[in-house]
Design a protein around this motif. Structure first.
Motif, PDB file in Angstrom:
ATOM      1  N   SER A 297       0.844  -1.185   0.000  1.00  0.00           N
ATOM      2  CA  SER A 297       0.000   0.000   0.000  1.00  0.00           C
ATOM      3  C   SER A 297       0.879   1.234   0.000  1.00  0.00           C
ATOM      4  N   ASP A 298       0.538   2.185  -0.864  1.00  0.00           N
ATOM      5  CA  ASP A 298       1.253   3.457  -0.876  1.00  0.00           C
ATOM      6  C   ASP A 298       0.776   4.342   0.265  1.00  0.00           C
ATOM      7  N   ALA A 299       1.687   5.160   0.793  1.00  0.00           N
ATOM      8  CA  ALA A 299       1.294   6.139   1.792  1.00  0.00           C
ATOM      9  C   ALA A 299       0.351   7.150   1.162  1.00  0.00           C
ATOM     10  N   LEU A 300      -0.534   7.709   1.976  1.00  0.00           N
ATOM     11  CA  LEU A 300      -1.468   8.706   1.470  1.00  0.00           C
ATOM     12  C   LEU A 300      -0.728  10.006   1.195  1.00  0.00           C
ATOM     13  N   ASP A 301      -1.178  10.720   0.193  1.00  0.00           N
ATOM     14  CA  ASP A 301      -0.529  11.970  -0.218  1.00  0.00           C
ATOM     15  C   ASP A 301      -1.057  13.105   0.651  1.00  0.00           C
ATOM     16  N   VAL A 302      -0.319  13.423   1.703  1.00  0.00           N
ATOM     17  CA  VAL A 302      -0.729  14.487   2.620  1.00  0.00           C
ATOM     18  C   VAL A 302       0.467  15.386   2.900  1.00  0.00           C
TER      19      VAL A 302
END
Length: 306
Positions: free
Chosen positions: A252-257
């Motif tokens: 899973s990719d980290a969320l773009d924040v």
């Protein structure tokens, strides 16, 4: 009626974190903000925020900082009934030094003042106290980390007792949390000890930098070969995570924040994943929940989520 929902118990040291109000060298900082810190305590607060019934087993000093930490646990819905109060030893603390980075985020460096703290006297007796033993007997999951055995010989004995205790269906979760400063002069001992705990855990968390430092590799497949024993293995990095449930694997990719500062995000990530498995989510669902909760820790210079 008594609450019969799954109980998570986190065992480890709570700390006071003194965070400067501006990113600058410490010698230039005049004002600091007080906050709760400590890996297992951060995880406990994030678990409670995810709706999990959560308690902490630990020790604090009979001082204002200790009273503040216990109050913070209660304010966040965490059971502090098994946090012992030491009449002599102080509550541990650390000072965070903040440095601005070119991308607009902040790099945090921790300076510890915890030697001889109340929590360094954690022992098997702490776990055997009526309050702690009642919680541990109920626990669906116990979470601890590689920080606790570095604090003292008695804290290491307490960690050993956690791993030695009959588990039944209870899960033991272990976060590597390699802290070189706590193992200075005994690094090889610390690495061997952490590897042994990792093999005895049911849920294993490690960042890729920690895995490289302690286990000599950050490759997720190689880590799974080295540690086949834990049912769940999580290898995390800044861009995402690899998760294993037995032979099942997902990415899973980290969320773009927007990232303010990263300290504490790993603890929140662990809490999100543990909340997922405690509530019956799939591997991918638990991983998604982990990323969502981690973003809340990335949004401030506090170590824990609100």
């Amino acid at each position: 009626m008594p609450d019969t929902s799954p109980l998570a118990v986190c065992v480890g040291e709570g700390l006071i974190s003194l965070v400067p109000v501006a990113a600058a060298p410490l010698e230039d900082c005049k004002t600091f903000r007080r906050s709760l810190a400590g890996a297992e305590w951060n995880t406990a607060i994030a678990l409670a925020s995810a709706g999990i019934r959560t308690a902490v087993v630990s020790r604090v000093g009979d001082d204002g900082f200790g009273r503040f930490l216990r109050s913070e646990l209660r304010d966040h819905g965490v059971d502090d009934s098994a946090v012992e109060v030491d009449p002599d030893a102080p509550t541990g603390l650390y000072v965070k030094e903040l440095s601005p980075l070119p991308d607009g985020s902040i790099d945090g460096t921790m300076h510890y003042y915890r030697k001889g703290s109340a929590a360094s006297a954690l022992s098997p007796g702490t776990l055997a106290s009526p309050a702690a033993s009642a919680l541990l007997d109920q626990a669906a999951l116990v979470h601890t980390s590689g920080i606790t055995p570095a604090l003292s010989a008695s804290a290491r004995a307490a960690q050993d007792a956690l791993f030695d205790a009959p588990r039944g269906e209870r899960l033991v979760s272990f976060d590597v949390n390699w802290r070189p400063a706590l193992w200075r002069g005994r690094e090889d001992e610390g690495k061997a000890l952490i590897a042994a705990y990792a093999r005895r855990s049911d849920v294993l968390f490690c960042t890729r930098p920690d895995a490289e430092a302690v286990f000599g590799t950050s490759d997720p497949d190689r880590l799974r070969e080295l540690f086949p024993e834990p049912r769940y293995l999580l290898a995390t990095h800044a861009r995402g995570a690899e998760a294993f449930d037995g032979s099942e694997r997902t990415h899973s990719d980290a969320l773009d924040v927007a990232v303010v500062e990263t300290i504490g995000a790993g603890d929140a990530f662990a809490a999100g994943f543990l909340a997922g498995i405690l509530t019956g989510l799939s591997l991918s669902g638990s991983l998604s929940r982990a990323h969502r909760i981690a973003t809340r820790a990335l949004a401030s210079t506090r170590d824990h989520v609100d």
